[in-house]
Design an enzyme around this catalytic site. Structure first.
Site, mmCIF file in Angstrom:
data_model
loop_
_atom_site.group_PDB
_atom_site.id
_atom_site.type_symbol
_atom_site.label_atom_id
_atom_site.label_comp_id
_atom_site.label_asym_id
_atom_site.label_seq_id
_atom_site.Cartn_x
_atom_site.Cartn_y
_atom_site.Cartn_z
ATOM 1 N N HIS A 291 0.605 -1.190 0.200
ATOM 2 C CA HIS A 291 0.104 0.035 -0.115
ATOM 3 C C HIS A 291 0.903 1.225 -0.131
ATOM 4 O O HIS A 291 0.456 2.404 0.048
ATOM 5 C CB HIS A 291 -0.876 -0.232 1.186
ATOM 6 C CG HIS A 291 -2.117 1.070 1.098
ATOM 7 N ND1 HIS A 291 -2.296 1.800 2.316
ATOM 8 C CD2 HIS A 291 -3.025 0.938 0.259
ATOM 9 C CE1 HIS A 291 -3.207 2.506 2.006
ATOM 10 N NE2 HIS A 291 -3.774 1.946 0.866
ATOM 11 N N LYS B 55 3.324 4.392 -1.264
ATOM 12 C CA LYS B 55 3.508 5.258 -2.501
ATOM 13 C C LYS B 55 4.600 6.096 -2.305
ATOM 14 O O LYS B 55 4.822 6.873 -1.263
ATOM 15 C CB LYS B 55 2.174 6.420 -2.363
ATOM 16 C CG LYS B 55 0.777 5.661 -2.621
ATOM 17 C CD LYS B 55 0.156 5.726 -1.006
ATOM 18 C CE LYS B 55 -1.273 5.180 -1.034
ATOM 19 N NZ LYS B 55 -1.722 3.904 -1.257
ATOM 20 N N ASP C 60 16.469 10.980 -8.982
ATOM 21 C CA ASP C 60 18.030 10.893 -8.756
ATOM 22 C C ASP C 60 18.424 10.954 -7.269
ATOM 23 O O ASP C 60 19.599 11.621 -7.084
ATOM 24 C CB ASP C 60 18.307 12.213 -9.328
ATOM 25 C CG ASP C 60 18.138 12.737 -11.062
ATOM 26 O OD1 ASP C 60 18.361 11.481 -11.591
ATOM 27 O OD2 ASP C 60 17.931 13.619 -11.679
ATOM 28 N N HIS D 276 -9.798 11.203 1.507
ATOM 29 C CA HIS D 276 -8.783 10.010 1.207
ATOM 30 C C HIS D 276 -7.497 10.407 2.029
ATOM 31 O O HIS D 276 -6.525 9.555 2.156
ATOM 32 C CB HIS D 276 -8.510 9.460 0.045
ATOM 33 C CG HIS D 276 -7.838 8.316 -0.307
ATOM 34 N ND1 HIS D 276 -6.404 8.135 -0.720
ATOM 35 C CD2 HIS D 276 -8.189 7.002 0.013
ATOM 36 C CE1 HIS D 276 -6.178 6.872 -0.753
ATOM 37 N NE2 HIS D 276 -7.186 6.176 -0.544
ATOM 38 N N LYS E 31 -4.444 10.849 4.797
ATOM 39 C CA LYS E 31 -4.100 9.980 5.932
ATOM 40 C C LYS E 31 -3.330 10.935 6.756
ATOM 41 O O LYS E 31 -2.000 10.930 6.642
ATOM 42 C CB LYS E 31 -3.616 8.809 5.813
ATOM 43 C CG LYS E 31 -4.362 7.887 4.974
ATOM 44 C CD LYS E 31 -3.899 7.898 3.346
ATOM 45 C CE LYS E 31 -4.145 6.901 2.491
ATOM 46 N NZ LYS E 31 -5.887 6.447 2.624
ATOM 47 N N ASP F 290 -1.029 19.240 18.503
ATOM 48 C CA ASP F 290 -0.781 20.559 19.344
ATOM 49 C C ASP F 290 -0.145 21.570 18.261
ATOM 50 O O ASP F 290 0.604 22.361 18.705
ATOM 51 C CB ASP F 290 0.082 20.337 20.375
ATOM 52 C CG ASP F 290 -0.443 19.358 21.511
ATOM 53 O OD1 ASP F 290 -1.641 19.376 21.248
ATOM 54 O OD2 ASP F 290 0.362 18.842 22.085
#
Length: 488
Positions: free
Chosen positions: A225, A227, A232, A406, A408, A413
């Site tokens: 899952h 990404k 470079d 979507h 996450k 604080d």
């Protein structure tokens, strides 16, 4: 007639007994937590035969050989630096110095659990819109001179997926080393032949851990899952976006797609690069495509006026410590004023529920934003169940109504934050391979909180009273889905 019914009755009893015995053997032959054990027993015993079909998709663990390929992948270039950092942090934790910076304990946690490299100087750019993200990402890819490494759960054969593939083919033809790692289930519908021209131009593409196809390895769980994009060895991307038209708001079912992604320049890119190479080598183990001479992937990075400390943290079923979940718990337990969370799937385990309850009842401002619409019906009903539970404990629940939420993100604080691929659910904690960035910078956290406040303008608060007004049928579906939450 009586004989016929007796035979049918005996057959039914035999099927039930065989099913019960098979259920017990199936569930207990693999080590799993008690909640998942009871959930699978419920499914396998109450739904004879069909329960085993569901188990084939959702319950089977990866083979020991595949897990060993991930576990034995080396730490590469950062090993010595990480060990030196551990020594430095141990000195900083002495009583006289422990109060210097509030986040050192979190840094130390990730050092001990994940050997996570702590990078002090990074440029961080936040993207909350897919069109802007891919425009910038493609510009960076076009400028690549040496290497492009890409790892996504989803790369679809659609407009944006083909744009990316064409661009990578061009860069490979120019002599740039191009590697693409994707999940066969997340990218379902995309055949290996999709990357034939990339390979012909000198690039490489593979399904994570060399899954042959979803017909032969049809596990919905234990997926890649993550990404990750590195260019470079100097520019990196990490966050919640995948590659597909729906992530740019081009699919009517979801409408506008609200997600959060980061562009990084600085030492944190080394961690992204290392994670990609480890996943690539685990996938390519024993083949000529394995990366053996990796020092060129870690060039010197010169950054000016970069002040954001970042740790890249990964977790997955190859490690039972649930590192990212423990990081979330660490942030929540450290909060003094507020905890703001965005997640598409809210299916927390007991430890997370207790932490959120303690915070809310301690007077801390706890807010959680979830979508107003489902993309997976059972998962969404379970999300609604836990939203109702937490609302009754004093947590403010928002339904995002301007499309699909979507992102996450966790913000604490106004000081610390996390952005990545891991949702607040069992799947991300226990079942899938995930990667998150943990950021120790008030300025970046403030920007993320401004985005959260802007999202509130497109959301509605769902109060406990509103939950009680839901129909009995809807609440039944929520409760039933909640029983399956450990395996969703």
């Amino acid at each position: 007639m009586d004989l016929t019914w007796n035979i049918i009755r005996i057959l039914i009893i035999a099927i039930v007994l065989i099913n019960e015995i098979a259920a017990l053997i199936t569930v207990f032959r693999e080590k799993r937590d008690i909640a998942a054990t009871w959930a699978w027993l419920l499914v396998l015993t109450l739904i004879p035969v069909l329960g085993f079909v569901a188990y084939a998709f959702l319950g089977r663990k990866p083979t020991r050989q595949r897990m060993e390929r991930i576990q034995t992948a080396t730490q590469l270039e950062l090993s010595e630096a990480i060990e030196e950092q551990k020594k430095q942090f141990a000195n900083m934790m002495k009583p006289k110095k422990a109060t210097k910076m509030t986040y050192w304990r979190t840094v130390q946690l990730f050092q001990n659990l994940d050997d996570a490299f702590f990078s002090r100087h990074n440029h961080v750019e936040i993207f909350d819109d897919g069109n802007q993200l891919f425009e910038k990402m493609f510009q960076d890819i076009e400028m690549a001179k040496k290497t492009i490494n890409i790892e996504f759960y989803t790369i679809y054969n659609d407009q944006i997926g083909n744009q990316l593939r064409t661009l990578l083919e061009q860069k490979a033809a120019e002599g740039v080393e191009v590697r693409v790692l994707y999940d066969s289930w997340g990218s379902r519908g995309v055949q290996p032949s999709f990357y034939n021209q990339l390979r012909a131009n000198g690039g490489a593409a593979a399904q994570f851990l060399m899954t042959r196809s979803n017909w032969f390895d049809f596990r919905i769980n234990y997926r890649d899952h993550r990404k990750i994009v590195t260019i470079d060895g100097k520019i990196g991307y990490v966050g919640g976006f995948n590659v597909g038209d729906q992530y740019l708001g081009r699919v009517a079912k979801f409408g506008y797609w609200r997600d959060t992604h980061l562009r990084l320049i600085g030492g944190s890119v080394y961690s992204l690069q290392q994670r990609f190479i480890r996943d690539w080598n685990a996938t390519m183990q024993g083949t000529p495509n394995q990366i053996l001479h990796y020092r060129r992937f870690f060039p010197p990075i010169k950054v000016t006026n970069a002040t954001t400390p970042v740790q890249i943290v990964s977790s997955g079923p190859d490690n039972q410590l649930e590192t990212i979940k423990l990081g979330y718990l660490r942030l929540i337990n450290a909060a003094q004023d507020h905890i703001w969370i965005q997640t598409p799937y809210l299916i927390p385990d007991d430890s997370m529920i207790d932490a959120l309850k303690v915070a809310a009842h301690s007077g801390i401002d706890v807010r959680i934003m979830i979508p107003c619409k489902p993309d997976h019906p059972f998962v969404y009903r379970a999300t609604q169940y836990y939203a109702r539970m937490l609302a009754n404990e004093g947590v403010t629940i928002y339904y995002y109504e301007n499309g699909f939420m979507h992102a996450k993100t966790v913000m604490i604080d106004g000081k610390m934050a996390s952005v990545g691929s891991a949702n607040l659910d069992y799947r991300s904690f226990k079942l899938n391979f995930e990667i998150n960035s943990f950021i120790y910078d008030p300025q970046i956290t403030d920007r993320l909180e401004q985005i959260f406040m802007n999202d509130i303008r497109h959301s509605k608060v769902v109060t406990p009273e509103m939950f009680t007004q839901q129909s009995l049928w809807l609440r039944f579906k929520q409760t039933a889905s909640r029983l399956l939450s450990p395996i969703l």
